[in-house]
Structures are given as structure tokens and as C-alpha cells.
Design an enzyme around this catalytic site. Sequence first.
Site, PDB file in Angstrom:
ATOM      1  N   SER A 255       0.927  -1.223  -0.031  1.00 13.33           N
ATOM      2  CA  SER A 255       0.020   0.029   0.010  1.00 13.33           C
ATOM      3  C   SER A 255       0.921   1.386   0.026  1.00 13.33           C
ATOM      4  O   SER A 255       2.300   0.891   0.271  1.00 13.33           O
ATOM      5  CB  SER A 255      -0.827   0.043   1.193  1.00 13.33           C
ATOM      6  OG  SER A 255       0.026   0.325   2.252  1.00 13.33           O
ATOM      7  N   LYS A 256       0.195   2.312  -0.149  1.00 17.63           N
ATOM      8  CA  LYS A 256       0.802   3.689  -0.408  1.00 17.63           C
ATOM      9  C   LYS A 256       1.532   4.038   0.704  1.00 17.63           C
ATOM     10  O   LYS A 256       2.258   4.574   0.894  1.00 17.63           O
ATOM     11  CB  LYS A 256      -0.130   4.714  -0.722  1.00 17.63           C
ATOM     12  CG  LYS A 256       0.196   5.284  -2.177  1.00 17.63           C
ATOM     13  CD  LYS A 256      -0.885   6.472  -2.351  1.00 17.63           C
ATOM     14  CE  LYS A 256      -2.231   6.058  -3.126  1.00 17.63           C
ATOM     15  NZ  LYS A 256      -3.039   7.123  -3.276  1.00 17.63           N
ATOM     16  N   ARG A 257       0.786   3.837   2.081  1.00 17.99           N
ATOM     17  CA  ARG A 257       1.216   4.103   3.377  1.00 17.99           C
ATOM     18  C   ARG A 257       2.564   3.566   3.738  1.00 17.99           C
ATOM     19  O   ARG A 257       3.327   4.064   4.282  1.00 17.99           O
ATOM     20  CB  ARG A 257       0.348   3.625   4.535  1.00 17.99           C
ATOM     21  CG  ARG A 257      -0.651   4.848   4.968  1.00 17.99           C
ATOM     22  CD  ARG A 257      -1.674   4.279   5.824  1.00 17.99           C
ATOM     23  NE  ARG A 257      -2.685   3.688   5.159  1.00 17.99           N
ATOM     24  CZ  ARG A 257      -3.199   2.527   5.503  1.00 17.99           C
ATOM     25  NH1 ARG A 257      -2.774   2.036   6.475  1.00 17.99           N
ATOM     26  NH2 ARG A 257      -3.982   1.817   4.771  1.00 17.99           N
TER      27      ARG A 257
END
Length: 494
Positions: A255-257
Site C-alpha cells: 500500500s501507499k502508506r
Amino acid sequence: MNETVRTRIAPSPTGLAHLGTIYQALINYAYAKGRGGNFIWRSEDTDQARFVKGAEENLNEHLHWFGLVPDESPFEGGKFEPYRQSERLETYQKYAKELISKDHAYYCFCTSERLTKVREQMQKDGIPPMYDKYCINLSIEESEERVKKGENFVIRMKIPLDETIKVYDEVLGEILFDSNTIDDQVLIKSDGFPTYHMAVVVDDYLMEITHMVRAREWLPSSPKQVLLYRYFGWELPKLIHVPVILNSDGKGKLSKRHGHSSADYYRLQGFLPKAILNYLAQIIWNHPKGKEIFDVKDFVKYFDFKDISSQGPRFDLDKLKWINGQYIRKLKVTELYEMLVEHYTYTKDEETLKWLEDKDYSLKVIPLIQERLSILSDFKGLVSYFYMDPRHSETEAKNLLIKSGQDKDQIMVLLSFVHDEIKKVESWKTVNLHKVETEIRNLAEKNTWKTLNAFMPIRVALTGTRQSPPLFDVIEVLGQEKTLQRLNQAIQSL
Ligand code: GLU
């Protein structure tokens, strides 16, 4: 047995193309192409609230960049057009009506207030919240009457009670689901759009998909889909749920996070498409000859579902970089040059593009740093001094120089000597530069400059850094004029 293999990806266009989608595309592409089949991309854009403009274009661009070009897609077209679900609404309506007429689905008029209340009550009672089948016994006539009057409705599928639903996955084997734990799934929403479950089944069937290969997170949806195939009387495609790529800490899907999940990020960084595909293939599959670096053609040739490792692979950026570096190392200088131009054009880096305009010069610079590139964007930082004077203020330059040799007077003698020797070189050839190199060594020995690494101050004077490719290779590429000029500048700064 002789049917053409047809696989598909069916991503929802909700943002920039995700690396996980490219991974799914690669697996689907490889399986189909390895068997003379077709690879299809269908856009599942029925969730209007999450639709992002430009998302399909972005995926299209990347599929082409990676060379995973679909045989049929919203952009390529194909005989089962349209490949965008929002353009196929009538088809789903038609099939939903068919299910109603076969008593496998029903109209539901429950308001969202009622549904919330029911859910809250179930939660209070400690029961997993599900629809309570309130509308299941309404007659078709009554329902149609209410629909005609303009009441809001959805269409739900009937899930049988007390049944064990068997799902057979080619990788995971047989998985059993208790039908009592499955909700009467909405098939058509109140806005007339289908839900995923309805659309995926209808489209996979109509588009003659033979292998439904998708991320493992979709496994829980499969009993509903297995039932829908049964209700329609259609043959079920083979089901394959592949592990998703996890974040580097193993927690959750990439994920981007936790870093960067869009394919575009990796493109902007200067990863090569082939290297990324190599990486994505080797995280779930072992090459039969134990190779770590291999062409995607090998994956297409040898890949089979039974070889998929069962664990979700963790994303490992260092490994990807290492693989990328291996690919860069194997390139011919002219190929690397072309890739650099393409890369800096894509990133719109005018300054570096300007440098690269001098092609002959760049072809001499590139071999000196090729070994040290792990991604294309490393280039700029490694070569700037070939194209412009080192960017230091005078004091900085002076400090750097003194640090490089410790004794200002010795450095002064040294640089003046090098300047004069370089000036004497009549023809700019490697042999002649080697002679200069020998002269410098002799000078250092004669003066017993033990504390002075004679080459470091020269390197700093010419490149502004303490690290560079072999000094005399750098001098040869810089040329006589630039070398003299930078030596002069350094002497003056002392
Ligand atoms: N629309 C689903 C997604 O966004 C497709 C899942 C499937 O491949 O069936 O990934």
C-alpha cells in the site's frame, strides 16, 4: 481440452495503476500466452463513487510500457465489446431478471433505515449481521407492481440454507463454505448498477473466460459466484486465487502508506519494465533452472499455477533495485543512452536532457558509471561534474580540497604539477595520460608524501567529490581544456 485459454484482469479504475495489478496482469498474461491463449482486460467501473478519471488511461499506458498488451480491452476493443462494465448495464439487468424468473433472486424494498436497525439488533444479539430475508417471500407480481410505482429497490440473490458450498481452487484445492454464513447478496443496486458479484459472473461467462485468476482476497466471494454459475446453468471457469504482494513488514497488502504502490512511481524512479516483471515473477515462482535473472519469456514458457508459492510475498525494494542494476549492467552503452533519454523525457528533466543532447560525449561518460547505476535516476547525481563545474562555493571547494590532502602547500605543489603535465600532453590519448599518471606517482614518491594520497586532491579538484570512476578515465572524458580549467580554479581557491 482444445478450448482457447482466456484469462483476464478486471481492476476497478480507482487510481493510478497499482503494482499489484501489474503483478496480476503478468500472471494472467503468462498463463494465457504460454498456452496460445488470450489475455483480456475488462474495466470494472461500476462503483461510481470510487471512479477516478484517467485511471484507465494510466493502466493502459503501463500495460503497454510493460509489454503486457491485452488482446482485448476498453482501448484495444475486441469481439465481446464493450469492456467497460458501466457500458453493459442492460446486460446485467437482463440476467438479473432471468434469475428472478427462475426464483434464484428477488426484489428487496427495504429502506436503509430498516437495514441499519436490523443490523444493529443482530449485533446486539451477538449474531454476525446479515440481511434478514425480509422481502424473500414477496410475490413477483406484487414486487413488479411496486417497482412500477417507482419504489426504490435492489435485487438480491437467494442463498440456500443449510448447504455446504464447495469451491475448487486449482492452487488451494477444495474449500468448503457454510451457506448459512453467506448473505443474500445484492446483485443490482438501487442505482441500477450491478454489484461486483453479478457483473463478474455475467462478464466472465459472456467473455468466455476459462481461468478466473485473481488475488486471494477475493476468495470469500467465490461461493456466491459458484452459486450464480449454478443458477444460470453455466460452466464454471477454473478458479485460481494467487497470493497478494504484502508490505515489506509482511503486514497487509502493498500500500501507499508503506512505500510506493503505483507502477508509475517505479517508472519515474527509473526502474526498467523488464526488471520489474522479472522481480514480480520471481517473488511467486522459482525458475526451473534456479535463475534469478530471467526474461519474462521464460516465465511465459514455464509458468504453471501449481508452481505458485503459497505465501504472500513481501515487497523487497532492495531486491528489486538489485535486479534492476543487473539489467542496467547488461545493456549496451547505446541502449542505456536511449533509455536515459526516454527516462528523462518521461520525468521532464530538461537539465539532464540538455546534457544528453551531446550524444558522443555522453556515450563516453556512460560506461564510466554504468556499473554504479541501480536505477536510471541515479545517473544525474553520478555524472553532473562531467557536464558542469562542480557546484561548490569557493570556501566549500577550498575546504573539500584541504580535507582531501591535509597539507595545503603539498596540494598546491601537486595541482600545479598536474596542471603543467596535462598542459604538455600533445595528443589526448590514453597512453599519454598514463604517462602523466606515472609522473604524478614519481613526484609523490620523491617527496615522500606519505600522508597524501596524491590522487584524491586531483579528484576533488576535477569532480567536486571524493568518489568517482578511475581518475584518469574521468580526465580523458573531460578533455584537456576542462581539466586545465578546473585545476586552475582549484589552485586559485587555495
Ligand atoms: N474488480 C475486482 C478488482 O478490483 C476484480 C476481482 C477479480 O479479478 O475478479 O480487483
